[in-house]
Design a protein around this motif. Structure first.
Motif, mmCIF file in Angstrom:
data_model
loop_
_atom_site.group_PDB
_atom_site.id
_atom_site.type_symbol
_atom_site.label_atom_id
_atom_site.label_comp_id
_atom_site.label_asym_id
_atom_site.label_seq_id
_atom_site.Cartn_x
_atom_site.Cartn_y
_atom_site.Cartn_z
ATOM 1 N N PRO A 191 -30.454 -8.766 21.501
ATOM 2 C CA PRO A 191 -30.216 -8.408 20.100
ATOM 3 C C PRO A 191 -31.493 -8.621 19.290
ATOM 4 C CG PRO A 191 -29.281 -10.566 20.579
ATOM 5 C CD PRO A 191 -29.749 -10.005 21.894
ATOM 6 N N LYS A 192 -31.668 -7.814 18.283
ATOM 7 C CA LYS A 192 -32.812 -7.974 17.386
ATOM 8 C C LYS A 192 -32.396 -8.892 16.239
ATOM 9 C CE LYS A 192 -34.583 -3.389 18.585
ATOM 10 N NZ LYS A 192 -33.523 -3.041 19.559
ATOM 11 N N PRO A 193 -33.330 -9.623 15.646
ATOM 12 C CA PRO A 193 -34.782 -9.495 15.808
ATOM 13 C C PRO A 193 -35.325 -10.341 16.953
ATOM 14 C CG PRO A 193 -34.323 -11.091 14.116
ATOM 15 C CD PRO A 193 -32.986 -10.568 14.565
ATOM 16 N N TYR A 194 -36.516 -9.967 17.382
ATOM 17 C CA TYR A 194 -37.311 -10.782 18.291
ATOM 18 C C TYR A 194 -38.774 -10.426 18.071
ATOM 19 C CZ TYR A 194 -37.357 -6.655 21.425
ATOM 20 O OH TYR A 194 -37.498 -5.406 21.968
ATOM 21 N N ALA A 195 -39.658 -11.207 18.647
ATOM 22 C CA ALA A 195 -41.091 -10.943 18.519
ATOM 23 C C ALA A 195 -41.650 -10.552 19.881
ATOM 24 C CB ALA A 195 -41.822 -12.171 17.999
ATOM 25 N N MET A 196 -42.442 -9.485 19.913
ATOM 26 C CA MET A 196 -43.183 -9.101 21.107
ATOM 27 C C MET A 196 -44.608 -9.631 20.949
ATOM 28 S SD MET A 196 -43.217 -7.557 24.081
ATOM 29 C CE MET A 196 -41.979 -6.257 24.230
ATOM 30 N N LYS A 242 -42.098 -17.653 16.160
ATOM 31 C CA LYS A 242 -40.831 -18.236 15.699
ATOM 32 C C LYS A 242 -40.819 -18.401 14.184
ATOM 33 C CE LYS A 242 -37.878 -22.300 16.350
ATOM 34 N NZ LYS A 242 -37.737 -23.601 17.053
ATOM 35 N N ARG A 243 -41.944 -18.863 13.623
ATOM 36 C CA ARG A 243 -42.029 -19.037 12.166
ATOM 37 C C ARG A 243 -41.901 -17.694 11.456
ATOM 38 N NH1 ARG A 243 -45.666 -23.322 13.518
ATOM 39 N NH2 ARG A 243 -47.481 -21.944 13.469
ATOM 40 N N MET A 244 -42.533 -16.657 12.000
ATOM 41 C CA MET A 244 -42.428 -15.330 11.396
ATOM 42 C C MET A 244 -40.990 -14.835 11.427
ATOM 43 S SD MET A 244 -45.841 -13.422 12.896
ATOM 44 C CE MET A 244 -45.517 -11.868 12.022
ATOM 45 N N LEU A 245 -40.298 -15.041 12.544
ATOM 46 C CA LEU A 245 -38.911 -14.594 12.654
ATOM 47 C C LEU A 245 -38.016 -15.347 11.677
ATOM 48 C CD1 LEU A 245 -38.720 -14.392 16.542
ATOM 49 C CD2 LEU A 245 -38.346 -12.465 14.986
ATOM 50 N N CYS A 246 -38.198 -16.638 11.567
ATOM 51 C CA CYS A 246 -37.343 -17.459 10.708
ATOM 52 C C CYS A 246 -37.603 -17.212 9.224
ATOM 53 C CB CYS A 246 -37.521 -18.936 11.041
ATOM 54 S SG CYS A 246 -36.900 -19.384 12.681
ATOM 55 N N SER A 247 -38.820 -16.770 8.887
ATOM 56 C CA SER A 247 -39.157 -16.477 7.489
ATOM 57 C C SER A 247 -38.810 -15.050 7.087
ATOM 58 C CB SER A 247 -40.649 -16.725 7.250
ATOM 59 O OG SER A 247 -41.425 -15.761 7.953
ATOM 60 N N ARG A 248 -38.211 -14.304 8.046
ATOM 61 C CA ARG A 248 -37.822 -12.904 7.826
ATOM 62 C C ARG A 248 -39.027 -11.996 7.577
ATOM 63 N NH1 ARG A 248 -32.439 -12.527 7.619
ATOM 64 N NH2 ARG A 248 -31.234 -14.412 7.151
ATOM 65 N N ALA A 249 -40.168 -12.391 8.124
ATOM 66 C CA ALA A 249 -41.357 -11.553 8.009
ATOM 67 C C ALA A 249 -41.155 -10.252 8.777
ATOM 68 C CB ALA A 249 -42.573 -12.291 8.563
ATOM 69 N N THR A 250 -41.895 -9.227 8.370
ATOM 70 C CA THR A 250 -41.878 -7.945 9.075
ATOM 71 C C THR A 250 -43.301 -7.597 9.481
ATOM 72 O OG1 THR A 250 -42.108 -6.733 6.994
ATOM 73 C CG2 THR A 250 -39.864 -7.123 7.806
ATOM 74 N N GLY A 251 -43.442 -6.523 10.237
ATOM 75 C CA GLY A 251 -44.775 -6.062 10.610
ATOM 76 C C GLY A 251 -45.365 -6.844 11.761
ATOM 77 N N ALA A 252 -46.677 -7.105 11.665
ATOM 78 C CA ALA A 252 -47.383 -7.735 12.779
ATOM 79 C C ALA A 252 -48.504 -8.599 12.256
ATOM 80 C CB ALA A 252 -47.950 -6.653 13.706
ATOM 81 N N ASP A 311 -56.311 -14.657 22.279
ATOM 82 C CA ASP A 311 -56.167 -13.754 21.141
ATOM 83 C C ASP A 311 -54.925 -12.902 21.365
ATOM 84 O OD1 ASP A 311 -56.564 -12.242 18.900
ATOM 85 O OD2 ASP A 311 -58.255 -11.099 19.700
ATOM 86 N N VAL A 312 -53.942 -13.002 20.461
ATOM 87 C CA VAL A 312 -52.674 -12.312 20.667
ATOM 88 C C VAL A 312 -52.289 -11.478 19.447
ATOM 89 C CG1 VAL A 312 -51.833 -14.113 22.217
ATOM 90 C CG2 VAL A 312 -51.227 -14.206 19.795
ATOM 91 N N LEU A 313 -51.471 -10.472 19.708
ATOM 92 C CA LEU A 313 -50.831 -9.685 18.661
ATOM 93 C C LEU A 313 -49.352 -10.034 18.668
ATOM 94 C CD1 LEU A 313 -50.862 -7.294 16.586
ATOM 95 C CD2 LEU A 313 -50.242 -5.822 18.524
ATOM 96 N N ILE A 314 -48.810 -10.357 17.478
ATOM 97 C CA ILE A 314 -47.388 -10.669 17.346
ATOM 98 C C ILE A 314 -46.740 -9.558 16.535
ATOM 99 C CG2 ILE A 314 -45.681 -12.327 16.523
ATOM 100 C CD1 ILE A 314 -47.879 -14.491 16.718
ATOM 101 N N GLN A 315 -45.798 -8.840 17.157
ATOM 102 C CA GLN A 315 -45.079 -7.749 16.484
ATOM 103 C C GLN A 315 -43.620 -8.183 16.315
ATOM 104 O OE1 GLN A 315 -46.612 -5.047 19.681
ATOM 105 N NE2 GLN A 315 -46.526 -3.499 18.047
ATOM 106 N N ILE A 316 -43.131 -8.083 15.085
ATOM 107 C CA ILE A 316 -41.730 -8.422 14.800
ATOM 108 C C ILE A 316 -40.873 -7.182 14.950
ATOM 109 C CG2 ILE A 316 -40.123 -9.353 13.115
ATOM 110 C CD1 ILE A 316 -42.160 -11.371 14.211
ATOM 111 N N ILE A 317 -39.879 -7.267 15.827
ATOM 112 C CA ILE A 317 -38.988 -6.139 16.097
ATOM 113 C C ILE A 317 -37.642 -6.454 15.453
ATOM 114 C CG2 ILE A 317 -38.034 -4.637 17.884
ATOM 115 C CD1 ILE A 317 -41.126 -4.874 17.870
ATOM 116 N N ARG A 318 -37.317 -5.737 14.377
ATOM 117 C CA ARG A 318 -36.076 -6.016 13.645
ATOM 118 C C ARG A 318 -35.074 -4.886 13.774
ATOM 119 N NH1 ARG A 318 -36.016 -10.632 11.056
ATOM 120 N NH2 ARG A 318 -37.999 -11.650 10.521
ATOM 121 N N GLU A 319 -35.478 -3.683 14.048
ATOM 122 C CA GLU A 319 -34.526 -2.564 14.155
ATOM 123 C C GLU A 319 -34.807 -1.765 15.412
ATOM 124 O OE1 GLU A 319 -32.012 -2.163 12.247
ATOM 125 O OE2 GLU A 319 -32.538 -3.635 10.713
#
Length: 328
Positions: A237-242, A286-296, A320-328
């Protein structure tokens, strides 16, 4: 987009994935499979689809995505049992073929993903993985020859056959007389395995899987998406972070393109290499997901030698990483 990648990999294709990692491209994706999906501006006009990948070009990470390697064991004897165990530990999907149910069964091959109790020719006709590694360990040279004839008529990443040089020579002579070329037979690893002086079935299994890894990691096949990652993309289920490893220095073990998924509760699926760098990336996600952040966001973990020592690593470096938030 990631679901489209998994669908292509499941179908035996190797799509190209373009991921923006800088500026206004950050976090955007495009997929080149049978059709194009996503932002076409990420695909460089001059890009050569035959070049070695992955690469970073004009702020875009370009990868060829492939399924995890599939090992097909032709034969279910003692060496095969141990080879299945070691190969599964090293990330291979494992299929065992042998019509003898008292040999090829769940009691002996608990790690196998699939067991086919069929004659070798029928089983090989049924199988056609895109990322296939064949190991021929049957009970006799007649079955060895039958398996090898079938395998040489199809694409493969690796083909190895156990046996003495005398037995291998007899099989090869028969195939040469029946129209198989010397160049094609040179692709067969026989005798099989790395030359480590292996004697027991366990040691032979290590030598075989060592050679599989040598071939797999020495080529330019692409970035592997393991079964855990593919299944998560299909079912979570979404959201999750890639989280994608963009680059590294120092002792980080995984290569560019390694991915993991982080859920809001902190659960991690797959890996970008473990250690302090992976932990820090997961905490940011995890912090980005919990703060309801979007984008990357792009994140670089700089590790001193002291940091690395605390994390059990050999030396310092960067992840060096890229964090993408997947919400939909």
């Amino acid at each position: 987009m990631f679901e489209q990648v998994v669908q292509a990999v499941r179908a035996g294709r190797s799509p190209l994935l373009f991921t923006g990692i800088e500026g206004d491209k950050l976090g955007k994706n495009a997929l080149w499979d049978r059709e194009q999906f996503g932002d076409p501006m990420l695909i460089p006009p001059s890009f050569s689809f035959d070049r070695k990948l992955p690469v970073v070009e004009n702020g875009v990470l370009i990868e060829r995505i492939v399924a995890a390697p599939e090992l097909i064991l032709c034969g279910a004897g003692h060496v095969s049992v141990q080879t299945a165990k070691v190969a599964k530990l090293c990330g291979f999907s494992v299929t065992v073929i042998d019509e003898r149910e008292d040999f090829a069964n769940r009691d002996r091959f608990g790690e196998a993903d699939r067991i086919l109790n069929l004659p070798f020719d029928a089983a090989l006709e049924e199988l056609a993985p895109s990322n296939a590694y064949y190991v021929i360990v049957t009970r006799g040279h007649r079955d060895d020859r039958a398996c090898l004839e079938r395998i040489l008529q199809r694409p493969f990443c690796y083909c190895g056959m156990i046996g003495s040089r005398t037995k291998v020579g007899l099989v090869f002579d028969h195939l040469l007389q029946n129209g198989y070329s010397q160049d094609l037979l040179k692709r067969v690893h026989a005798p099989i395995g790395l030359a480590i002086g292996a004697v027991t079935p366990e040691e032979i299994a290590v030598s075989i899987v060592g050679e599989l890894i040598q071939v797999k990691n020495g080529g330019t096949v692409g970035v592997e998406w393991d079964e855990a990652l593919c299944h998560a993309v299909e079912t979570l289920p979404k959201p999750y972070a890639m989280v994608t490893l963009v680059s590294k220095t120092g002792s980080a073990p995984r290569a560019t393109g390694a991915r993991m998924i982080v859920q809001p509760n902190g659960t991690i699926i797959s890996s970008i290499g473990g250690g302090f760098g992976e932990y820090e990336a997961a905490e940011h996600a995890k912090r980005m997901l919990c703060s309801r952040a979007t984008g990357a966001m792009r994140y670089t973990c700089h590790m001193t030698n002291d940091d690395a020592a605390k994390a059990g690593m050999v030396c310092g470096g960067t992840v060096d990483v890229l964090i993408q938030i997947i919400r939909e």
